[in-house]
Design a protein around this motif. Sequence first.
Motif, PDB file in Angstrom:
ATOM      1  N   VAL A  20      25.432  12.940  18.949  1.00 26.59           N
ATOM      2  CA  VAL A  20      26.025  13.507  17.740  1.00 26.59           C
ATOM      3  C   VAL A  20      25.016  14.435  17.053  1.00 26.59           C
ATOM      4  CG1 VAL A  20      26.896  12.974  15.425  1.00 26.59           C
ATOM      5  CG2 VAL A  20      27.645  11.619  17.396  1.00 26.59           C
ATOM      6  N   TYR A  22      22.698  16.198  18.389  1.00 22.82           N
ATOM      7  CA  TYR A  22      22.629  17.477  19.071  1.00 22.82           C
ATOM      8  C   TYR A  22      23.896  18.299  18.814  1.00 22.82           C
ATOM      9  CZ  TYR A  22      21.491  21.234  22.000  1.00 22.82           C
ATOM     10  OH  TYR A  22      21.239  22.505  22.399  1.00 22.82           O
ATOM     11  N   GLY A  23      25.033  17.588  18.757  1.00 21.42           N
ATOM     12  CA  GLY A  23      26.287  18.279  18.436  1.00 21.42           C
ATOM     13  C   GLY A  23      26.206  18.978  17.092  1.00 21.42           C
ATOM     14  N   ILE A  26      24.475  22.240  17.070  1.00 25.18           N
ATOM     15  CA  ILE A  26      25.318  23.340  17.539  1.00 25.18           C
ATOM     16  C   ILE A  26      26.286  23.782  16.439  1.00 25.18           C
ATOM     17  CG2 ILE A  26      27.108  24.017  19.192  1.00 25.18           C
ATOM     18  CD1 ILE A  26      24.621  23.549  20.684  1.00 25.18           C
ATOM     19  N   VAL A  27      26.922  22.794  15.808  1.00 23.63           N
ATOM     20  CA  VAL A  27      28.019  23.109  14.904  1.00 23.63           C
ATOM     21  C   VAL A  27      27.533  23.585  13.533  1.00 23.63           C
ATOM     22  CG1 VAL A  27      30.036  22.149  13.717  1.00 23.63           C
ATOM     23  CG2 VAL A  27      29.585  21.562  16.096  1.00 23.63           C
ATOM     24  N   TYR A  28      26.424  23.010  13.071  1.00 25.55           N
ATOM     25  CA  TYR A  28      26.009  23.285  11.692  1.00 25.55           C
ATOM     26  C   TYR A  28      25.760  24.772  11.404  1.00 25.55           C
ATOM     27  CZ  TYR A  28      23.940  22.559   7.123  1.00 25.55           C
ATOM     28  OH  TYR A  28      23.683  22.607   5.791  1.00 25.55           O
ATOM     29  N   PRO A  29      25.023  25.485  12.244  1.00 28.47           N
ATOM     30  CA  PRO A  29      24.830  26.925  11.965  1.00 28.47           C
ATOM     31  C   PRO A  29      26.159  27.679  11.873  1.00 28.47           C
ATOM     32  CG  PRO A  29      23.330  26.216  13.672  1.00 28.47           C
ATOM     33  CD  PRO A  29      24.254  25.061  13.422  1.00 28.47           C
ATOM     34  N   LEU A  30      27.117  27.292  12.714  1.00 27.21           N
ATOM     35  CA  LEU A  30      28.412  27.969  12.675  1.00 27.21           C
ATOM     36  C   LEU A  30      29.169  27.610  11.391  1.00 27.21           C
ATOM     37  CD1 LEU A  30      29.381  27.388  16.402  1.00 27.21           C
ATOM     38  CD2 LEU A  30      28.620  29.526  15.354  1.00 27.21           C
ATOM     39  N   ILE A  32      27.708  26.797   8.502  1.00 27.13           N
ATOM     40  CA  ILE A  32      27.029  27.574   7.456  1.00 27.13           C
ATOM     41  C   ILE A  32      27.566  29.010   7.430  1.00 27.13           C
ATOM     42  CG2 ILE A  32      24.810  28.662   6.881  1.00 27.13           C
ATOM     43  CD1 ILE A  32      24.427  25.949   6.166  1.00 27.13           C
ATOM     44  N   MET A  33      27.727  29.555   8.626  1.00 29.12           N
ATOM     45  CA  MET A  33      28.217  30.931   8.730  1.00 29.12           C
ATOM     46  C   MET A  33      29.603  31.061   8.091  1.00 29.12           C
ATOM     47  SD  MET A  33      28.940  32.996  12.279  1.00 29.12           S
ATOM     48  CE  MET A  33      30.465  32.181  12.721  1.00 29.12           C
ATOM     49  N   PHE A  49      23.686  25.207   0.319  1.00 25.34           N
ATOM     50  CA  PHE A  49      24.259  24.146   1.155  1.00 25.34           C
ATOM     51  C   PHE A  49      25.666  23.735   0.758  1.00 25.34           C
ATOM     52  CE2 PHE A  49      19.658  23.436   1.507  1.00 25.34           C
ATOM     53  CZ  PHE A  49      19.536  23.645   2.862  1.00 25.34           C
TER      54      PHE A  49
END
Lengths: 279, 308
Positions: A20, A22-23, A26-30, A32-33, A49
């Motif tokens: 989770v 690592y998941g 991957i997902v967090y920057p997207l 934030i975007m 945030f």
Amino acid sequence: MVNRSRVGSLGRIALYILLVAYGLTIVYPLFIMLCNSVKTGQEIFANPFSLPSSFAWDNYSYVWSVASFNAYLKNSVFVTVVSVFLVLVVSSSAAFALARYRFTGNTFLYLFFLSGLMLPIRLGIIPLFVLMKNLNLLDTYASLILTYTASAIPFAVFILTGFFKALPKELEYAARIDGCNEYRIYYQIMLPLVRPALATVAIFNFVQTWNDFFIPLVFISSDHLKTVPLGMTNFFGQYQTDWNYLFAGLTLATLPTLIMYLFMSKQFIKGLTAGAVKG
Amino acid sequence: MNLKAKQKRPVQTHIVVFIIPALIIYTVFVVYPFLVSFRLSLYDWKGLGPMIYVGLGNFVKLFTKEPFNQQFFNALKHNIIFFVVTMVVQNLVGLVLAIILSRRIKGSAVFQAVYFLPVTLSLVVVGYLWTLMLNPMWGTVNLILRAVGLGSLARPWLGDPHTALLAIIFVNAWQWIGFPLLVFLASIQGIPDEFFEAARIDGASEWHVARYITVPLILPSITMVTIMTFIGTMNAFDIVYTMEGILGSPFFSTDVLGTFFYRTAFGTVWGTPGNLGFGSAVAVVMFLMVLIVSYTWLRITRKHEVQY
């Protein structure tokens, strides 16, 4: 029955936490975007945030029309659709002939096409640039479409020939007895049967073409002909400090692929790892 | 006589019609430029004006004349670092995740889909997204570090010559990790269950199973991923261009062969003119390096593959 894993339940929980975590990377920057793309510039810096307090859709309309993303997207769609279509047409017919007919030079031609898998398109970029210049094609859609189609042929022929070879001969014989000519056998009998392979090739080339940056960087100079990745570089140079626009632009550039991926992640994974995974 | 007649079949019209479009497009726009770049590498040519034959002069210039040789070897060094670090942070981590996901993990398909997602994105988008994330003042990475009391670790990741290249390599790995992961996973799932069961009955530890069963049996995949990583990192360009510009800032600390090649061939907007002949020589050298290393690597590993 043997317990496949000897990892205890505590170890299992640790594994899940790892997966989770690592998941999230991957997902967090997207995430934030997406969040920042609907915040105002001030809000991004004040509450980096938090979820957006209100939706500043202006970011999108600004990026869409003033920063000419509408043009970039239109160019990307046009170039990608035409290239992928052309690749499917010319490669499937060539692969069909290579797989189903015995003729002098068959093996040689197949290997000739396959050798393209080893040739990096960048090595040929300088002569290609000169060629396009001599053909008066620099700074046109055609320069991109021809390059993408040509460089996609080896992989497409490789995948499709394998599929055509696997089809039973009886189909062809039956069709011939019924009076089908060779073109109809290809188009009406065999082509529908390799649809999964066509999908693989289409997805593979869609992602490659849609995301490519290098070819337009060398060939395209007019702003109104730029594809999304090349347009992005302009845009980032121009709006360096307007993060709300930058995030909105990134989101617009990502959304088409992201949405398609959400609906067909299995096909994407299959298409993009094809050739690297057996079977 | 009869046999010979059978072997030699005339090529029929429909076969020509089927093959000729692909053959022409591919030959004109892939094979021809590839061959010409070898010839061009023997000329001094600015794109306009006369082409001057210089023999191997471009190659001599590349290896011996400053500042070209300095920039070339500097970029080559960065490509090697790029490859080695990527093997560890992308492919080794990908292998570990693949081994974990090959167990009966609930939601395995979801994890796979999430890990693979960035592979479908454009390197340009990924590069810019992370440029913002790594911004020294307002980037999420430093904000998080400060928020959890590790503010002393916060730094201008992309502006510091000591961290810039590593930052780029990590961003690149962030994007690509799903690829080796899923290739390895497919490969592991192709190994018959009995092998694992037998090993575990014999009391083998997780490490031993991975070391003596999983890895040897997926060696062909590992070889292929290694070669693809090598080719990919040798061709690195987009990510450096978007995150650090065509000069491989700061102070050429992220310059790679891809950006070096682009500058020599097409020049920079600040005035250094491009030289299409010299650029071709750089491209030829890059190609030969990839070819020789990949071929040697294949030859070596072929011997160690296990059939089952």
